[in-house]
Design a protein around this motif. Sequence first.
Motif, mmCIF file in Angstrom:
data_model
loop_
_atom_site.group_PDB
_atom_site.id
_atom_site.type_symbol
_atom_site.label_atom_id
_atom_site.label_comp_id
_atom_site.label_asym_id
_atom_site.label_seq_id
_atom_site.Cartn_x
_atom_site.Cartn_y
_atom_site.Cartn_z
ATOM 1 N N HIS A 15 84.729 -67.468 119.534
ATOM 2 C CA HIS A 15 84.438 -66.937 120.870
ATOM 3 C C HIS A 15 84.916 -67.874 121.981
ATOM 4 O O HIS A 15 84.549 -67.693 123.147
ATOM 5 C CB HIS A 15 82.926 -66.675 121.016
ATOM 6 N N LYS A 16 85.716 -68.901 121.592
ATOM 7 C CA LYS A 16 86.278 -69.852 122.561
ATOM 8 C C LYS A 16 85.199 -70.516 123.417
ATOM 9 O O LYS A 16 85.332 -70.627 124.634
ATOM 10 C CB LYS A 16 87.335 -69.175 123.425
ATOM 11 N N LYS A 17 84.126 -70.936 122.759
ATOM 12 C CA LYS A 17 83.013 -71.625 123.422
ATOM 13 C C LYS A 17 82.888 -73.021 122.827
ATOM 14 O O LYS A 17 83.296 -73.273 121.699
ATOM 15 C CB LYS A 17 81.690 -70.864 123.236
ATOM 16 N N THR A 18 82.287 -73.928 123.598
ATOM 17 C CA THR A 18 82.136 -75.309 123.138
ATOM 18 C C THR A 18 80.673 -75.623 122.846
ATOM 19 O O THR A 18 79.769 -74.964 123.367
ATOM 20 C CB THR A 18 82.617 -76.297 124.227
ATOM 21 N N PRO A 19 80.436 -76.643 122.030
ATOM 22 C CA PRO A 19 79.063 -77.083 121.787
ATOM 23 C C PRO A 19 78.382 -77.515 123.091
ATOM 24 O O PRO A 19 77.181 -77.292 123.263
ATOM 25 C CB PRO A 19 79.224 -78.266 120.826
ATOM 26 N N LEU A 20 79.136 -78.084 124.003
ATOM 27 C CA LEU A 20 78.567 -78.506 125.289
ATOM 28 C C LEU A 20 78.033 -77.299 126.055
ATOM 29 O O LEU A 20 76.930 -77.334 126.610
ATOM 30 C CB LEU A 20 79.612 -79.253 126.123
ATOM 31 N N ALA A 21 78.809 -76.204 126.066
ATOM 32 C CA ALA A 21 78.358 -74.981 126.747
ATOM 33 C C ALA A 21 77.079 -74.448 126.097
ATOM 34 O O ALA A 21 76.156 -74.014 126.793
ATOM 35 C CB ALA A 21 79.460 -73.925 126.710
ATOM 36 N N LEU A 22 77.015 -74.515 124.764
ATOM 37 C CA LEU A 22 75.820 -74.060 124.048
ATOM 38 C C LEU A 22 74.618 -74.939 124.403
ATOM 39 O O LEU A 22 73.517 -74.434 124.621
ATOM 40 C CB LEU A 22 76.063 -74.069 122.532
ATOM 41 N N ALA A 23 74.834 -76.246 124.509
ATOM 42 C CA ALA A 23 73.747 -77.157 124.877
ATOM 43 C C ALA A 23 73.230 -76.821 126.273
ATOM 44 O O ALA A 23 72.018 -76.795 126.509
ATOM 45 C CB ALA A 23 74.228 -78.604 124.812
ATOM 46 N N GLN A 24 74.130 -76.545 127.190
ATOM 47 C CA GLN A 24 73.725 -76.269 128.569
ATOM 48 C C GLN A 24 72.913 -74.981 128.683
ATOM 49 O O GLN A 24 71.891 -74.948 129.359
ATOM 50 C CB GLN A 24 74.958 -76.212 129.474
ATOM 51 N N VAL A 25 73.350 -73.901 128.005
ATOM 52 C CA VAL A 25 72.616 -72.632 128.141
ATOM 53 C C VAL A 25 71.344 -72.581 127.297
ATOM 54 O O VAL A 25 70.418 -71.850 127.630
ATOM 55 C CB VAL A 25 73.504 -71.394 127.825
ATOM 56 N N SER A 26 71.301 -73.357 126.225
ATOM 57 C CA SER A 26 70.131 -73.295 125.336
ATOM 58 C C SER A 26 69.010 -74.224 125.782
ATOM 59 O O SER A 26 67.859 -74.033 125.397
ATOM 60 C CB SER A 26 70.539 -73.655 123.903
ATOM 61 N N GLY A 27 69.360 -75.243 126.565
ATOM 62 C CA GLY A 27 68.342 -76.223 126.966
ATOM 63 C C GLY A 27 68.129 -77.291 125.912
ATOM 64 O O GLY A 27 67.245 -78.137 126.051
ATOM 65 N N LEU A 28 68.934 -77.269 124.847
ATOM 66 C CA LEU A 28 68.855 -78.310 123.817
ATOM 67 C C LEU A 28 69.732 -79.487 124.243
ATOM 68 O O LEU A 28 70.687 -79.313 124.997
ATOM 69 C CB LEU A 28 69.342 -77.765 122.471
ATOM 70 N N SER A 29 69.434 -80.651 123.726
ATOM 71 C CA SER A 29 70.255 -81.811 124.072
ATOM 72 C C SER A 29 71.630 -81.682 123.422
ATOM 73 O O SER A 29 71.800 -80.989 122.412
ATOM 74 C CB SER A 29 69.576 -83.102 123.598
ATOM 75 N N LYS A 30 72.600 -82.371 124.018
ATOM 76 C CA LYS A 30 73.962 -82.349 123.455
ATOM 77 C C LYS A 30 73.943 -82.893 122.034
ATOM 78 O O LYS A 30 74.595 -82.337 121.142
ATOM 79 C CB LYS A 30 74.913 -83.195 124.318
#
Length: 153
Positions: A15-30
């Motif tokens: 889906h052309k997404k990064t782990p950093l983007a997932l961390a930001q939207v989920s509220g989990l730490s990087k």
Amino acid sequence: METTYFKLEPLLRQHKKTPLALAQVSGLSKTTVYNLVNNKAKAVELQTLDKLMAGLEQLLGRPVRFDEILEKRPSSKQERLTRLLKDAKPFCWKDVQRDLPPLTLEEKAENQAFMRLLEEARKTDLELSQVRDRRLLELFEPQKPRKKGAVPR
């Protein structure tokens, strides 16, 4: 034995997404997200899994199923064993012994000396373990209550 793995890395790449983007939207730490993406996490709390799923759904814009992010596969140790034993055939020890050359007199003497040494070590270990066991029993044996005025031994 099978182990559970995350399939986050290919899902994010697809889906052309990064782990950093997932961390930001989920509220989990990087760090937490990178550990999950790279299968470095040893255990995951349900609260973390809830945040991860919510973040993925927000990031991808659709509901996400557990089977999209988790998979069971043999552990790496099991995979290596399976590969090693793939073409293995059972054998009979008597057949192996038949094909081995007989021991020389020197090898027989070495073998006997080793067996004597091994037997001595077993006897010593048995004697020491009996002494250890006796000492442990003495330590943990319930103490009898003393009468008032009695002199300790």
